[in-house]
Design a protein around this motif. Structure first.
Motif, mmCIF file in Angstrom:
data_model
loop_
_atom_site.group_PDB
_atom_site.id
_atom_site.type_symbol
_atom_site.label_atom_id
_atom_site.label_comp_id
_atom_site.label_asym_id
_atom_site.label_seq_id
_atom_site.Cartn_x
_atom_site.Cartn_y
_atom_site.Cartn_z
ATOM 1 N N TYR A 96 -46.194 55.383 18.529
ATOM 2 C CA TYR A 96 -45.527 54.172 18.006
ATOM 3 C C TYR A 96 -46.035 53.853 16.609
ATOM 4 O O TYR A 96 -45.280 53.550 15.690
ATOM 5 C CB TYR A 96 -45.795 53.013 18.975
ATOM 6 N N ARG A 134 -42.257 52.843 7.518
ATOM 7 C CA ARG A 134 -42.725 52.090 6.357
ATOM 8 C C ARG A 134 -42.663 52.950 5.109
ATOM 9 O O ARG A 134 -42.244 52.506 4.044
ATOM 10 C CB ARG A 134 -44.196 51.646 6.561
ATOM 11 N N GLN A 185 -39.206 53.395 4.028
ATOM 12 C CA GLN A 185 -38.722 52.181 3.373
ATOM 13 C C GLN A 185 -39.211 52.101 1.940
ATOM 14 O O GLN A 185 -38.460 51.761 1.029
ATOM 15 C CB GLN A 185 -39.198 50.942 4.125
ATOM 16 N N ASN A 186 -40.481 52.402 1.752
ATOM 17 C CA ASN A 186 -41.022 52.334 0.403
ATOM 18 C C ASN A 186 -40.346 53.301 -0.534
ATOM 19 O O ASN A 186 -40.051 52.984 -1.677
ATOM 20 C CB ASN A 186 -42.539 52.605 0.420
#
Lengths: 460, 299, 309
Positions: free
Chosen positions: B11, B19, B22-23
């Motif tokens: 997880y 993350r 996304q960055n």
């Protein structure tokens, strides 16, 4: 407590009342003080340098400022290099109130003359635009400042172009007329003599030379309206009839509009030509992507400069084609200077204009390729060109002079020419781009122009 | 035991990779957005011939500051075609800065007063008055330009810095009022009441307690007000006429003709106009976010 | 709210009741707006009932003729109006979506927020006319950045006239506006996201919600006031859009990208029909007012409806 409050409130109201009254009173005074008729201060406190202590003896305008509203762009600024010498001679200072391209300059002049906010002495002027300014009573008649002798040297047709109502309004600086520029390295054996030939040749050039467009036109604003007008007259048509009713939607006009639309549809013109103004078409030409087109003489030095032009030495000039009317096209106009009626330094203004339009000024502009306004300078130039290294130089000058004498045509010298061209050009664009059929588009334009003329009081 | 740990680890890894993704996406978007700006800055220092070159030249073979030199009227090896005469850049810069400074300051002061009034008081017609303030924002400069021109001409305010400042204050007041109203509402009245109980008058409670708390909000408002004044064109081009009061945007427009022949001039001017704005925003952007997050714009 | 009168400090020396102080505070703002906006607009209104023209020394009162002509005989006006509304709607929605994405990503970003923010705000910092020139250059058919990129990618020169062709012209001005306006939305929305309370999110994570679920169920609903506000402001700005379009295409060619304000400009200053231009300004402004009133009425409900005394 409450008593205190009452007094305070009253005091407060008194104070605000006085303050408010003072504000209203002072703005009313200010509004009254500024009279609706144009008021001018020739000197503006913020900008004028304090008079240099002892004014040098012999300098007639020492310590004064002359304000000028001028055109800029292309080669126009070259002439302004003469200004420091004038300042030196007269002790005055020249301040440019505004510099912009022709259309911007005209828009602001109209606004200023209309609102009475003229705060300059000398302004750029042009044979197509000056009628508006005269109508708004913004210009000073010039025949009082120039003697017949002083005017003798200018080409008569130029000077006469800005005589109206018995007065002279503009002193010419240089004139513009367009001739046909065509490439000599693309297989064009001889220049087209009629507009029908022109159209066919343009299409052929495009077909035979990938990457090259047969022709181009500056496709917006007064530029396209003017070109339309000039080909229209060549085809025997007219913008207006004697009663000032629009007639450009009759068959000569439709023929011209159809030609433009067909050239575009055939891909013989750059697809973004509807965004082109004068600098753009010149830039297109020097990048080598155009076969032939009509262009003003004034660009000549730019076109022949190998550092900036790919077509230097690879083109020739010819008279514009003629149409069914057996007339060669020749849309022409001249740039010049005028004095504003609101000016408080008219003598000084006249002095500067004389300096700028002197033989010296003319010669400076002629070097760049402008067609200047003085006959004496022409004679000198043609004599020099006979011995020049550039084979085209002499032919060019003679052609220009011929056109000036025979083909020179200004658009109608009325204040409504500009608004009319602004009605016309979006519709011409529609026709060129194929959004509307030529007859319908021109009919629509004619209706709008008719309404405008009616509102302006032409149909009694 | 082992069974419990591995789902947790996976997880965490999923969270970490998402993350990261996304960055990456964020940086990609931002840099892509920035591409035009980058291209403008780059072009302003390129050699003239390479700008119009066909086929396009992507890697500059060298740099040249000629376009800036031309703007500042300094001599260059090639005369720039069309750019005759020197441009009073110093005047334009001075005018733009002075006008933006005074207009922003006054607009914020007036906006603060008005915002305070709207946020802390109830009075008849409050909603309508607020609406009236907002309606002003719906009017574009172009609709105002000619009538305002005539009015200012009659009052002698044409081509003056004062005239410009007055105009820009009026233009900015609706937005500053709205922002400051929001900021004030985000500060609980109890603070003021508490200060009053401690012996301050309402006025000094306002000055000593409330104002400092809204400083981030004022910073945020300043950015927007400043940028509006710095970049406004339609009214400036009508009211200003000479370098006495002319600001950058209409000055820029005066060189329309040249920009067609020499796009470098346009890019150089763009960069020049951008620099003060960037400096200002970079300095204040932290306060900006603080101010905006204080809940002021919840609406 | 206390009922005692507000005592201003001793220095000011007078005291005012609750009724007067707010009006006094509002007075400067009101005065200056009346002066700069009110009077000119009144004058403009008067002119719209005349046949004033810039080149005519005199003008007469002609009543509602200008308005009638515009509403009933001018298809270009309606086309421009429709196009402006379409422009506004598309731009706001795209800006919202992209801005929201950027805002969420930035709020989540661990580092470099300040730097990213400054870079992101750069498009906003350009003067709109500059953006107009820049994009006019980017989309130039001969030497524009976009066509150059296409050339390099495909190896063939493509002189696509972005600013001319039917849908492309509209798309380019839309792109320019969106490029310029999205940062504003992104900044406001990011501020909104950062100001949301943390507890619901933490609770959701404990419950095992994914990022997307959190966004959909928590962020979005709580962000609505911000979204609404940002859209309201941006819509108004777009309705006023003039600088960018005027530089890029001037509303042309052939009226293809004509928005209301470019038409007003041409009518008033190009065709010298200033009165007709004023009439059109007024019609548009009234429409904008109606739109603003509608938007802000809902906003005001949210702001003050909850009742301050």
């Amino acid at each position: 407590m409450s008593g205190e409050k009452k007094i305070s409130r009253r005091e407060f109201l008194k104070v605000t009342g006085l303050a408010g009254g003072a504000i209203v009173a002072s703005s009313a005074l200010a509004a009254c003080g500024a009279t609706p008729t144009p008021t001018v201060e020739a000197t503006k406190p913020a900008e004028v340098k304090p008079t240099t202590a002892p004014a040098v003896i012999g300098k007639p305008f020492a310590g004064k400022t002359l304000r000028m509203h001028a055109i800029t762009g292309a080669n126009y600024d070259e002439l302004y290099k003469l200004i420091p010498a004038w300042e030196e001679k007269t002790g005055a200072k020249v301040e440019f109130v505004f510099k912009g391209n022709g259309f911007e300059t005209d828009k602001r002049l109209v606004q200023d003359f209309s609102a009475g906010t003229v705060d300059y002495d000398v302004c750029w002027d042009h044979s197509s635009f000056f009628s508006q300014y005269v109508k708004l009573d913004g210009l000073e008649p010039l025949e009082n400042y120039w003697s017949e002798d002083e005017l003798k040297d200018f080409i008569p047709r130029l000077v006469d172009a800005t005589r109206r109502d018995g007065h002279l309004w503009v002193i010419p600086r240089h004139f513009d007329i367009s001739c046909l520029h065509y490439r000599t390295d693309l297989g064009i054996t001889k220049p087209p003599e009629t507009w029908d030939e022109f159209k066919q040749m343009a299409i052929d050039i495009t077909k035979n030379n990938p990457g090259v467009f047969g022709t181009q036109f500056a496709g917006k604003e007064e530029a396209i309206s003017g070109r339309f007008y000039e080909i229209l007259t060549a085809e025997g048509g007219n913008l207006f009839n004697d009663k000032w009713e629009p007639t450009f939607n009759e068959s000569p006009g439709v023929k011209v509009a159809t030609m433009l639309a067909e050239l575009y549809a055939a891909g013989a013109m750059p697809p973004d030509m509807t965004n082109f103004l004068w600098e753009d078409v010149a830039k297109q030409w020097v990048s080598g992507t155009i076969g032939m087109y009509t262009e003003w003489y004034g660009w000549y030095s730019y076109f022949q400069d190998p550092a900036s032009s790919k077509v230097a030495g690879k083109f020739d000039l010819a008279r514009q084609p003629m149409g069914n009317g057996k007339i060669h096209s020749g849309w022409a106009g001249h740039h010049g200077f005028s004095i504003t009626k609101a000016s408080k330094e008219k003598d000084m203004a006249a002095d500067l204009i004389k300096w700028l339009t002197s033989p010296e000024g003319n010669e400076l502009e002629a070097k760049l390729g402008f067609l200047v306004s003085r006959q004496s300078v022409w004679d000198k130039l043609i004599a020099e060109a006979a011995t020049a290294t550039d084979p085209l130089a002499k032919k060019r000058l003679e052609l220009a002079l011929l056109q000036a004498q025979e083909d020179f045509k200004t658009p109608p010298l009325i204040a409504e020419w500009l608004p009319m061209s602004n009605i016309l050009y979006p519709i011409l664009q529609k026709i060129i781009l194929g959004d509307v059929d030529p007859q319908k588009g021109l009919d629509d334009a004619a209706q709008r122009v008719y309404d405008m003329m009616k509102q302006a009081g032409y149909y009694a | 035991m082992a069974a419990k740990i591995s789902p947790f680890k996976s997880y965490r890894r999923t969270v970490r990779t998402s993350r990261l993704a996304q960055n990456i996406i964020l940086w990609a978007i931002v840099l892509f957005w920035f591409l035009p700006v980058f291209w403008i800055i780059l072009t302003s220092v390129r050699i003239r011939n390479e700008i119009d070159a066909m086929p396009p030249v992507w890697i500059p073979s060298g740099f040249s500051f000629d376009s800036y030199k031309i703007i500042f009227g300094m001599p260059t090896p090639e005369g720039a075609f069309g750019l005759g005469g020197s441009i009073p850049v110093i005047n334009y810069a001075r005018n733009s800065l002075v006008i933006a400074f005074y207009s922003a300051t006054f607009a914020i002061a007036i906006g603060t007063m008005a915002g305070f009034a709207f946020s802390r008081f109830a009075f008849r017609g409050k909603n309508n008055l607020f609406l009236g303030f907002m309606l002003v924002r719906a009017i574009p400069g172009i609709a105002l330009s000619l009538p305002l021109f005539v009015l200012f001409a009659r009052l002698g305010l044409s081509d003056t810095i004062a005239g410009m400042v007055i105009t820009y204050i009026a233009l900015n007041v609706p937005f500053t009022t709205w922002l400051m109203d929001g900021f004030f509402r985000s500060i609980p009245e109890e603070l003021e009441d508490a200060a009053c109980i401690d012996g301050c008058s309402q006025w000094s409670a306002f000055v000593c307690v409330v104002l400092p708390l809204t400083l981030p909000g004022i910073a945020a408002t300043t950015i927007f007000a400043f940028l509006t004044c710095w970049n406004e064109f339609a009214l400036a081009s009508v009211i200003t006429r000479t370098p006495a009061s002319r600001t950058f945007p209409p000055a820029l427009f005066e060189f329309t003709g040249q920009f067609v022949s020499d796009w470098r001039g346009m890019t150089a001017m763009s960069v020049l106009m951008l620099i003060p704005a960037v400096i200002f925003v970079a300095l204040v952007q932290r306060q900006l976010m603080e101010g905006l997050t204080s809940g002021a714009i919840k609406g | 709210m206390t009922t005692q009168p507000i005592t201003t400090s001793k220095q000011l020396g007078f005291s005012l009741s609750e009724k007067q102080l707010p009006l006094l505070l509002l007075l400067p703002g009101i005065l200056i707006m009346v002066f700069v906006i009110g009077f000119p607009m009144l004058y403009s209104l008067y002119l719209s009932f005349t046949n004033f023209s810039l080149t005519s020394p005199t003008h007469q009162f002609i009543g509602l003729q200008n308005y009638a002509k515009l509403l009933f005989h001018d298809s270009l006006f309606w086309a421009a109006l429709g196009r402006t509304v379409l422009f506004m709607t598309l731009a706001v929605n795209v800006e919202l979506l992209v801005g929201l994405a950027i805002a969420q990503l930035m709020a989540n970003a661990a580092r470099g927020q300040g730097f990213l923010r400054t870079i992101m705000m750069m498009p906003m910092m350009f003067a709109p006319i500059l953006v107009g020139f820049q994009f006019k250059w980017f989309f130039n058919a001969q030497i524009g950045l976009v066509n150059n990129i296409l050339y390099t990618i495909t190896g063939q020169p493509h002189f696509i006239p972005w600013l001319i062709q039917k849908p492309l012209g509209f798309i380019t001005i839309l792109l320019a506006e969106i490029w310029m306006g999205t940062p504003f939305m992104a900044i406001i929305l990011e501020a909104g996201i950062l100001s949301l309370p943390a507890e619901p999110f933490e609770a959701a994570e404990v419950d095992g919600a994914s990022g997307w679920q959190k966004f959909q169920m928590l962020t979005l609903p709580m962000l609505m006031p911000f979204i609404y506000t940002a859209m309201a402001i941006r819509s108004l700005d777009l309705a006023r859009a003039y600088d960018v379009v005027s530089i890029m295409t001037g509303g042309g060619p052939a009226n293809r990208t004509e928005l209301i304000w470019t038409y007003v400009n041409r009518l008033a200053f190009g065709e010298h029909q200033f009165a007709a231009g004023a009439a059109m300004s007024y019609l548009t402004v009234i429409l904008s007012f109606a739109f603003t009133w509608y938007l802000f009425r809902n906003l005001l409900q949210a702001r003050w409806g909850g009742g301050r005394g």
